[in-house]
Design a protein around this motif. Structure first.
Motif, PDB file in Angstrom:
ATOM      1  N   THR A  74       0.888  -1.171   0.000  1.00 40.96           N
ATOM      2  CA  THR A  74       0.000   0.000   0.000  1.00 40.96           C
ATOM      3  C   THR A  74       0.927   1.222   0.000  1.00 40.96           C
ATOM      4  OG1 THR A  74      -0.166   0.224   2.410  1.00 40.96           O
ATOM      5  CG2 THR A  74      -1.726  -1.278   1.343  1.00 40.96           C
ATOM      6  N   PRO A  75       0.692   2.157  -0.938  1.00 40.20           N
ATOM      7  CA  PRO A  75       1.739   3.163  -1.191  1.00 40.20           C
ATOM      8  C   PRO A  75       1.742   4.361  -0.236  1.00 40.20           C
ATOM      9  CG  PRO A  75       0.168   2.978  -3.024  1.00 40.20           C
ATOM     10  CD  PRO A  75      -0.410   2.232  -1.893  1.00 40.20           C
ATOM     11  N   SER A  76       1.343   4.167   1.001  1.00 37.97           N
ATOM     12  CA  SER A  76       1.184   5.316   1.890  1.00 37.97           C
ATOM     13  C   SER A  76       2.495   5.933   2.379  1.00 37.97           C
ATOM     14  CB  SER A  76       0.310   4.921   3.094  1.00 37.97           C
ATOM     15  OG  SER A  76       0.797   3.743   3.675  1.00 37.97           O
ATOM     16  N   ALA A  77       3.633   5.351   1.997  1.00 39.84           N
ATOM     17  CA  ALA A  77       4.919   5.943   2.418  1.00 39.84           C
ATOM     18  C   ALA A  77       5.354   7.074   1.492  1.00 39.84           C
ATOM     19  CB  ALA A  77       5.996   4.861   2.457  1.00 39.84           C
ATOM     20  N   GLY A  97      10.983  22.556  15.024  1.00 37.78           N
ATOM     21  CA  GLY A  97       9.952  23.383  14.411  1.00 37.78           C
ATOM     22  C   GLY A  97      10.127  23.564  12.911  1.00 37.78           C
ATOM     23  N   ARG A  98      10.969  22.741  12.303  1.00 38.35           N
ATOM     24  CA  ARG A  98      11.182  22.861  10.859  1.00 38.35           C
ATOM     25  C   ARG A  98      10.302  21.861  10.121  1.00 38.35           C
ATOM     26  NH1 ARG A  98      17.531  21.853  11.406  1.00 38.35           N
ATOM     27  NH2 ARG A  98      16.549  19.910  12.059  1.00 38.35           N
ATOM     28  N   VAL A  99       9.687  22.331   9.055  1.00 38.15           N
ATOM     29  CA  VAL A  99       8.853  21.429   8.247  1.00 38.15           C
ATOM     30  C   VAL A  99       9.774  20.591   7.375  1.00 38.15           C
ATOM     31  CG1 VAL A  99       7.148  21.341   6.394  1.00 38.15           C
ATOM     32  CG2 VAL A  99       6.932  23.045   8.215  1.00 38.15           C
ATOM     33  N   ARG A 100       9.536  19.278   7.329  1.00 41.75           N
ATOM     34  CA  ARG A 100      10.298  18.419   6.416  1.00 41.75           C
ATOM     35  C   ARG A 100       9.526  18.368   5.099  1.00 41.75           C
ATOM     36  NH1 ARG A 100      14.530  15.444   8.866  1.00 41.75           N
ATOM     37  NH2 ARG A 100      15.057  16.711  10.674  1.00 41.75           N
ATOM     38  N   GLY A 101      10.174  18.853   4.061  1.00 44.91           N
ATOM     39  CA  GLY A 101       9.441  19.102   2.820  1.00 44.91           C
ATOM     40  C   GLY A 101       9.275  17.899   1.914  1.00 44.91           C
ATOM     41  N   PHE A 102       8.578  18.136   0.826  1.00 45.65           N
ATOM     42  CA  PHE A 102       8.352  17.133  -0.210  1.00 45.65           C
ATOM     43  C   PHE A 102       9.648  16.949  -1.001  1.00 45.65           C
ATOM     44  CE2 PHE A 102       7.081  15.769  -4.444  1.00 45.65           C
ATOM     45  CZ  PHE A 102       6.180  14.770  -4.157  1.00 45.65           C
ATOM     46  N   GLY A 103       9.892  15.736  -1.511  1.00 41.33           N
ATOM     47  CA  GLY A 103      11.087  15.535  -2.329  1.00 41.33           C
ATOM     48  C   GLY A 103      11.830  14.252  -1.993  1.00 41.33           C
ATOM     49  N   GLY A 104      11.502  13.648  -0.864  1.00 36.03           N
ATOM     50  CA  GLY A 104      12.071  12.334  -0.539  1.00 36.03           C
ATOM     51  C   GLY A 104      10.918  11.359  -0.447  1.00 36.03           C
ATOM     52  N   ARG A 105      10.775  10.735   0.682  1.00 33.82           N
ATOM     53  CA  ARG A 105       9.604   9.886   0.947  1.00 33.82           C
ATOM     54  C   ARG A 105       9.304   9.984   2.434  1.00 33.82           C
ATOM     55  NH1 ARG A 105      12.304   3.792   0.476  1.00 33.82           N
ATOM     56  NH2 ARG A 105      14.065   4.254   1.802  1.00 33.82           N
ATOM     57  N   HIS A 106       8.242   9.350   2.849  1.00 32.33           N
ATOM     58  CA  HIS A 106       7.815   9.406   4.247  1.00 32.33           C
ATOM     59  C   HIS A 106       7.627  10.838   4.745  1.00 32.33           C
ATOM     60  CE1 HIS A 106       8.860   5.056   5.489  1.00 32.33           C
ATOM     61  NE2 HIS A 106       7.565   5.262   5.595  1.00 32.33           N
ATOM     62  N   HIS A 107       7.206  11.697   3.824  1.00 34.24           N
ATOM     63  CA  HIS A 107       6.992  13.097   4.207  1.00 34.24           C
ATOM     64  C   HIS A 107       5.555  13.237   4.705  1.00 34.24           C
ATOM     65  CE1 HIS A 107       6.774  12.278  -0.137  1.00 34.24           C
ATOM     66  NE2 HIS A 107       5.538  12.722   0.030  1.00 34.24           N
ATOM     67  N   ASN A 108       5.155  12.315   5.558  1.00 38.64           N
ATOM     68  CA  ASN A 108       3.777  12.356   6.035  1.00 38.64           C
ATOM     69  C   ASN A 108       3.708  12.248   7.553  1.00 38.64           C
ATOM     70  OD1 ASN A 108       4.621   9.547   5.327  1.00 38.64           O
ATOM     71  ND2 ASN A 108       2.726   9.046   6.387  1.00 38.64           N
ATOM     72  N   CYS A 109       3.000  13.189   8.143  1.00 41.06           N
ATOM     73  CA  CYS A 109       2.657  13.108   9.555  1.00 41.06           C
ATOM     74  C   CYS A 109       1.738  11.898   9.718  1.00 41.06           C
ATOM     75  CB  CYS A 109       1.931  14.398   9.933  1.00 41.06           C
ATOM     76  SG  CYS A 109       0.854  14.223  11.342  1.00 41.06           S
ATOM     77  N   GLN A 110       1.917  11.131  10.790  1.00 35.38           N
ATOM     78  CA  GLN A 110       1.162   9.876  10.914  1.00 35.38           C
ATOM     79  C   GLN A 110      -0.186  10.038  11.607  1.00 35.38           C
ATOM     80  OE1 GLN A 110       3.113   6.643  10.478  1.00 35.38           O
ATOM     81  NE2 GLN A 110       5.056   7.613  10.154  1.00 35.38           N
ATOM     82  N   ALA A 114      -6.991  13.955   7.573  1.00 37.10           N
ATOM     83  CA  ALA A 114      -7.325  14.111   6.148  1.00 37.10           C
ATOM     84  C   ALA A 114      -6.531  13.102   5.304  1.00 37.10           C
ATOM     85  CB  ALA A 114      -7.024  15.538   5.701  1.00 37.10           C
ATOM     86  N   TYR A 115      -5.304  12.817   5.712  1.00 37.53           N
ATOM     87  CA  TYR A 115      -4.487  11.856   4.953  1.00 37.53           C
ATOM     88  C   TYR A 115      -5.108  10.457   5.018  1.00 37.53           C
ATOM     89  CZ  TYR A 115      -0.384   9.365   3.154  1.00 37.53           C
ATOM     90  OH  TYR A 115       0.460   8.580   2.407  1.00 37.53           O
ATOM     91  N   LYS A 116      -5.682  10.133   6.159  1.00 33.98           N
ATOM     92  CA  LYS A 116      -6.304   8.810   6.294  1.00 33.98           C
ATOM     93  C   LYS A 116      -7.421   8.617   5.271  1.00 33.98           C
ATOM     94  CE  LYS A 116      -4.798   7.222  10.662  1.00 33.98           C
ATOM     95  NZ  LYS A 116      -5.046   7.223  12.082  1.00 33.98           N
ATOM     96  N   GLU A 117      -8.143   9.686   4.973  1.00 36.64           N
ATOM     97  CA  GLU A 117      -9.213   9.597   3.963  1.00 36.64           C
ATOM     98  C   GLU A 117      -8.625   9.234   2.601  1.00 36.64           C
ATOM     99  OE1 GLU A 117     -12.520   9.475   4.308  1.00 36.64           O
ATOM    100  OE2 GLU A 117     -11.875   9.408   6.417  1.00 36.64           O
ATOM    101  N   HIS A 118      -7.494   9.862   2.286  1.00 33.04           N
ATOM    102  CA  HIS A 118      -6.830   9.547   1.012  1.00 33.04           C
ATOM    103  C   HIS A 118      -6.379   8.087   0.992  1.00 33.04           C
ATOM    104  CE1 HIS A 118      -6.688  13.552  -0.814  1.00 33.04           C
ATOM    105  NE2 HIS A 118      -6.409  14.045   0.390  1.00 33.04           N
ATOM    106  N   ILE A 119      -5.800   7.649   2.103  1.00 34.76           N
ATOM    107  CA  ILE A 119      -5.327   6.258   2.173  1.00 34.76           C
ATOM    108  C   ILE A 119      -6.508   5.303   2.004  1.00 34.76           C
ATOM    109  CG2 ILE A 119      -4.348   4.513   3.719  1.00 34.76           C
ATOM    110  CD1 ILE A 119      -2.603   6.702   4.937  1.00 34.76           C
ATOM    111  N   LYS A 120      -7.599   5.647   2.689  1.00 33.98           N
ATOM    112  CA  LYS A 120      -8.773   4.769   2.639  1.00 33.98           C
ATOM    113  C   LYS A 120      -9.283   4.622   1.205  1.00 33.98           C
ATOM    114  CE  LYS A 120     -13.109   4.033   4.951  1.00 33.98           C
ATOM    115  NZ  LYS A 120     -14.137   4.644   5.791  1.00 33.98           N
ATOM    116  N   ARG A 121      -9.324   5.761   0.495  1.00 38.02           N
ATOM    117  CA  ARG A 121      -9.842   5.720  -0.879  1.00 38.02           C
ATOM    118  C   ARG A 121      -8.965   4.829  -1.757  1.00 38.02           C
ATOM    119  NH1 ARG A 121      -9.233  10.644  -1.714  1.00 38.02           N
ATOM    120  NH2 ARG A 121      -7.257  10.383  -2.809  1.00 38.02           N
TER     121      ARG A 121
END
Ligand code: GLA
Ligand code: ZN
Length: 659
Positions: A74-77, A97-110, A114-121
């Motif tokens: 499941t591609p949630s990483a 307090g620094r945001v870890r940006g897009f551009g690698g992987r695992h850039h997701n707060c667990q 709202a992200y769970k809705e995307h995963i569910k879909r």
């Protein structure tokens, strides 16, 4: 159908025309399973609600023609850019307090809802699409959960989740204040909403808050996985669910994470990662990783990623020597892997992992690694059915606790004191004698073991004292070590008695003084031999116990360093320091000899011996981790199955002994 060997496959990185060639090469090599799609969200759902599964269907169908089955991740990483655009606060916030940006992987707060809705879909869609496909045999949730999440996440959502978790645990704020000792430095909270996550502060945080934060974080990730398990179990109950764990990685309590999986999978990279100071892990450390993975559910497991070539991202490690890839795979099987999937099939031409080499080089033309592994697979597959599902049957266990490891990360005492390294040292003392070892959590039954080694029992619950006491009463041998009984489970110091606190009855001695050896080591004598010990010295005063080793230097020269206490029908040893490896080896050898614990092979050598025990026979692996030829002497009842007593450099042999 038997699934034995596989490859991690990324057909989306290559022209579709290559598929058939890959499938044929895999088939010819002996591969019968691939894992796919664990990072391909943007390819599966390029826009919200627009799904594109034809490329994956095509790959599954082509592989099926060659009898190769599929595990889907499941591609949630790796949430794609359009999701980040929709929920920018999905990007995790570190403790500074620094945001870890897009551009690698695992850039997701667990914890992001709202992200769970995307995963569910997406996960539901994939599950419905593949639930009746006979070629899809199972699922891997996410990928190496917790990896890259070490210092994360401190966003508003995580903070609120932490506060709720605390409220559930402590019920009232008064109780929390008491358990954390917030009286200290005016940290008293009026309400749960005031409690911070451990973000950077001018000085250190409260150790009780830090321990709860680590527990919370582990629970959060377990729950993140459970959310996806629930979706899959409902839609496709006939396909298995696993996850790829990482040995002694300790952000998550792996006993908890493994609980609701059908089986554990593990990622084994003997050369470690590109930024490890030590380029190759010691064979005993590799063995320990594998034994921990087997022990989590006390059942055989999969390797979902087994090193298949030189590895590294920006900086590379050495290239595995001829034979070494097969040796490492054999080691995984010896310790309980029934399926081994190599990472990765073909070295990618682009992206972060351009130099993390697969079985095939960039060109896709089979070379040394392909042929070595092909030979290995062909020689071992015919025998794997014989020992499928079998375990080593260990007489010795090491108590391994995530909570202890977290508590020592918070307060290591000595800058180099590391809980996991000490676990590895005691493990190595048994490994060096070819003794099979299980790891157990405090919740397991200890009775089936002759010897339980429980290093650094820093946090002690009444329940643990009860189980250890019962174990010893009935004849078990228990080894405890320094810094035990120091703390309550809330990470406050025990105050009811002198150390080792609640364990004093078992140990039969008290600790009258201790010394953190910051800038030197210490002499210790055991059975007329002088050794060194380091980091910490507990000075013991035996009450009922007997001293069997003494320090030889400083003001406590001549005072007890190791004691033994007869308790019930059993024995309790207490080691008040971190001994050098040789002393651990010699000390454990004495216990092993006295208690009649069986060694798989007698002579300590540079060869590792591991067994899989079935009802009728032992299957014994001899693994030569050295670059030299090694000659071993089989026991009389050992019959050679693969290779023989002469082990090539980085070679292995398999023997069978009827029972
Ligand atoms: C991990 C991951 C893989 C890959 C390898 C190599 O184990 O699970 O996706 O990144 O490391 O870096
Ligand atoms: Zn967060």
């Amino acid at each position: 159908m038997n699934i034995r060997f596989g490859a991690d496959y990324y057909p989306e990185h290559w022209d579709e025309k290559r598929l058939e060639t890959d499938a044929k090469l895999m088939h010819d090599m002996g591969i019968d399973v691939v894992r796919m799609a664990e990072f391909s969200w943007s390819k599966l759902e390029p826009e919200k609600g627009i799904f594109q599964f034809d490329w994956l269907d095509n790959a599954i169908n082509t592989l099926a023609k060659y009898n190769i089955r599929v595990v889907l991740g499941t591609p949630s990483a790796a949430p794609p850019a359009w999701i980040i655009e929709e929920i920018p606060d999905l990007l995790p916030l570190d403790s500074q307090g620094r945001v870890r940006g897009f551009g690698g992987r695992h850039h997701n707060c667990q914890s992001n809802i709202a992200y769970k809705e995307h995963i569910k879909r997406l996960v539901s869609k994939m599950a419905h699409h593949y639930k009746d496909n006979p070629n899809v045999i199972g699922w891997q949730i996410d990928n190496e959960l917790g990896n890259s999440h070490n210092d994360l996440c401190h966003c508003k959502s995580c903070r609120e989740h932490f506060q709720k978790w605390l409220q559930y645990k402590y019920k009232t704020i008064e109780q929390l204040n008491k358990e954390w000792g917030t009286n200290f430095w005016s940290q008293t909270y009026d309400k749960f909403e005031q409690i911070p996550t451990p973000m950077i502060t001018p000085t250190s945080h409260n150790p009780s808050l830090l321990l709860d934060w680590k527990r919370f974080h582990s629970d959060l990730i377990v729950e993140f996985q459970q959310f996806q398990i629930d979706i899959l179990r409902e839609i496709c109950p006939h396909q298995f669910i696993t996850h790829n764990l990482m040995g002694f990685f300790n952000l998550i309590d792996y006993f908890d994470l493994a609980d609701n999986l059908d089986f554990v999978s593990h990622d084994q990279y003997p050369m470690g990662f590109y930024d490890d100071p030590q380029p190759i892990k010691e064979p005993s450390a590799l063995a320990a990783d594998l034994d921990l993975m087997r022990s989590l559910k006390n059942q055989t497991f999969w390797i979902m990623e087994q090193q298949a070539g030189p590895s590294g991202w920006e900086i590379l490690g050495r290239t595995p020597k001829p034979g070494q890839l097969a040796l490492w795979a054999a080691q995984s099987i010896a310790h309980g892997a029934d399926t081994v999937v190599f990472f990765r099939w073909r070295t990618c031409a682009y992206g972060t992992e351009e130099y993390w080499h697969g079985i095939l080089p960039h060109s896709g033309i089979p070379g040394r690694r392909y042929y070595e592994l092909q030979k290995f697979i062909q020689e071992i597959v015919p025998h794997m059915e014989n020992f499928k599902n079998s375990l080593p049957e260990s007489e010795v266990a090491i108590l391994y606790s995530y909570e202890q490891s977290w508590a020592f990360e918070i307060q290591p005492h000595h800058p180099e004191l590391n809980y996991i390294n000490q676990i590895r040292k005691y493990y190595k003392g048994l490994y060096n004698q070819n003794i099979p070892v299980d790891f157990i959590s405090g919740n397991n039954n200890f009775e089936k073991y002759k010897l339980v080694i429980a290093p650094l029992q820093f946090l002690v619950s009444d329940k643990l004292v009860e189980s250890l006491t019962e174990y010893v009463e009935q004849g078990g041998i228990l080894v405890l070590t320094m810094r035990s009984g120091v703390k309550e489970m809330n990470n406050q110091c025990h105050i009811e008695a002198d150390l080792p606190g609640k364990l004093t009855g078992l140990v039969g001695a008290t600790i009258t003084d201790y010394d953190c050896l910051r800038d030197h080591d210490m002499g210790i004598r055991y059975k007329d031999t002088d050794y060194r010990c380091e980091k910490w010295c507990d000075i013991l005063k035996p009450e009922k116990a007997e001293s069997i080793s003494k320090y030889t230097e400083d003001f406590y020269a001549g005072q007890p360093a190791i004691t033994v206490n007869k308790s019930g029908k059993g024995l309790v040893y207490y080691i008040g320091t971190e001994p050098e490896q040789k002393l651990i080896d010699d000390f454990l050898a004495d216990i092993v000899n006295e208690s009649g614990i069986e060694r798989i092979y007698d002579t300590p050598a540079e060869v590792e011996f591991v067994r899989r025990r079935t009802k009728d026979a032992d299957y014994i692996f001899a693994l030569n981790h050295t670059g030299k030829t090694q000659i071993i002497n089989c026991k009389d009842n050992w019959k050679s199955i693969i290779n023989n007593e002469k082990l090539e450099p980085y070679g292995y042999a398999l023997f069978m002994a009827e029972r």
